[in-house]
Design a protein around this motif. Sequence first.
Motif, PDB file in Angstrom:
ATOM      1  N   ARG A 206     -60.490 -46.257  98.469  1.00 28.73           N
ATOM      2  CA  ARG A 206     -60.149 -44.845  98.314  1.00 28.73           C
ATOM      3  C   ARG A 206     -59.648 -44.540  96.911  1.00 28.73           C
ATOM      4  O   ARG A 206     -59.951 -43.487  96.348  1.00 28.73           O
ATOM      5  CB  ARG A 206     -59.109 -44.431  99.352  1.00 28.73           C
TER       6      ARG A 206
ATOM      7  N   ASP B 202     -62.689 -44.390  94.798  1.00 23.73           N
ATOM      8  CA  ASP B 202     -63.381 -43.120  95.001  1.00 23.73           C
ATOM      9  C   ASP B 202     -62.714 -42.001  94.220  1.00 23.73           C
ATOM     10  O   ASP B 202     -63.384 -41.147  93.624  1.00 23.73           O
ATOM     11  CB  ASP B 202     -63.414 -42.767  96.486  1.00 23.73           C
TER      12      ASP B 202
ATOM     13  N   ARG C 102     -67.610 -38.549 101.411  1.00 25.14           N
ATOM     14  CA  ARG C 102     -66.525 -39.507 101.280  1.00 25.14           C
ATOM     15  C   ARG C 102     -65.703 -39.206 100.029  1.00 25.14           C
ATOM     16  O   ARG C 102     -64.475 -39.270 100.037  1.00 25.14           O
ATOM     17  CB  ARG C 102     -67.076 -40.934 101.204  1.00 25.14           C
TER      18      ARG C 102
ATOM     19  N   GLU D 232     -73.421 -38.823 102.890  1.00 30.32           N
ATOM     20  CA  GLU D 232     -72.195 -39.440 103.376  1.00 30.32           C
ATOM     21  C   GLU D 232     -71.306 -39.878 102.210  1.00 30.32           C
ATOM     22  O   GLU D 232     -70.072 -39.743 102.256  1.00 30.32           O
ATOM     23  CB  GLU D 232     -72.520 -40.634 104.265  1.00 30.32           C
ATOM     24  N   SER D 233     -71.906 -40.376 101.134  1.00 34.08           N
ATOM     25  CA  SER D 233     -71.123 -40.768  99.965  1.00 34.08           C
ATOM     26  C   SER D 233     -70.469 -39.550  99.317  1.00 34.08           C
ATOM     27  O   SER D 233     -69.305 -39.605  98.895  1.00 34.08           O
ATOM     28  CB  SER D 233     -72.008 -41.489  98.949  1.00 34.08           C
TER      29      SER D 233
END
Length: 341
Positions: free
Chosen positions: A141, A144, A330, A326-327
Amino acid sequence: MARSARDYDESDVRIRPNRRGSRPRTKDRPKHEDALPGRVLTVDRGRYTTLVGDDRDGRVVIAMRARELGRKGIVVGDRVALVGDTSGAHGSLARIVRVEERETLLRRTADDTDPVERVLVANADQLVVVSALANPEPRPRLIDRCLVAAYDAGMDPLLVLTKADLTDPAPFLEQYAPLSVPHVVTAREDGRTVGLDAVHDVLAGRVSVLVGHSGVGKSTLVNALVPDAARATGVVNDVTGRGRHTSTSAVALALPHDDGWVIDTPGVRSFGLAHVDPDRIVTHFPDLEPGTDGCPRGCTHDEEECALDAWVEGGAAGPAGPSRLESLRRLLRTRLPASED
């Protein structure tokens, strides 16, 4: 004999000239056309270490901020203009009178609810996210969030994964395959860093800022890239799995043998993204962005009414569309508050 107040008249009063009003006031500031250009290398308690002249043969000049700049912040990587004593001699002090226009800004907030932006680095074109594959465990996370910050700043992201001698990097890299983020893997063998040449190749000719949480081997990597850097290194706590903050301030370092720069930053444990507009993240997914035309106003691109689902199901985004969507989602979810990354 003493004189009474009645004995005084106006001829006895001495009029002092009004010096403040003797010169017309003007809002025009000096242009400092003779100011020398420099690059800010470090910032420490109101003193700025700058490099004046050629990146390889320039001289280091210590400077302070001129009063005329007001509250304008100056950060590592800024290109500035200096006047005064720019000799670089011991004890000399120049003045920064101008901060040139910035090409990029790497920013963060204290948390996801704090509207105040904090500029970390200016004019870098590549954000290098350094993560250990083990000891300490990677924090996807946080990675990201750093990727979102890179996209928002208009910087190219790069993953550098360290300690591949402890575990296989393939399972971890599968998470980022849909994002097509370039990566380099390093390992330690016999006291040396394997994969260092590959890291140097992707940094050559770039201004790269390195970020990562404590203990991932970031300072070790910097010392290997720039042997004269002497960045402090630490160890990971066996109980908490966390590293000790060894780099206490950001510093810009010239890479030997080419015109690249690396900016090492202190280890981070969180990366607030309150300043990031979700629409700016979507622009870095050119295969998905056209599908947002059918989204309702204010769409977060992660809700039932989002038009991206139909866009992907219709095949407009290609065979990788579902994993790419989905990425994207996310990354967008990283802006939700979290106690710690």
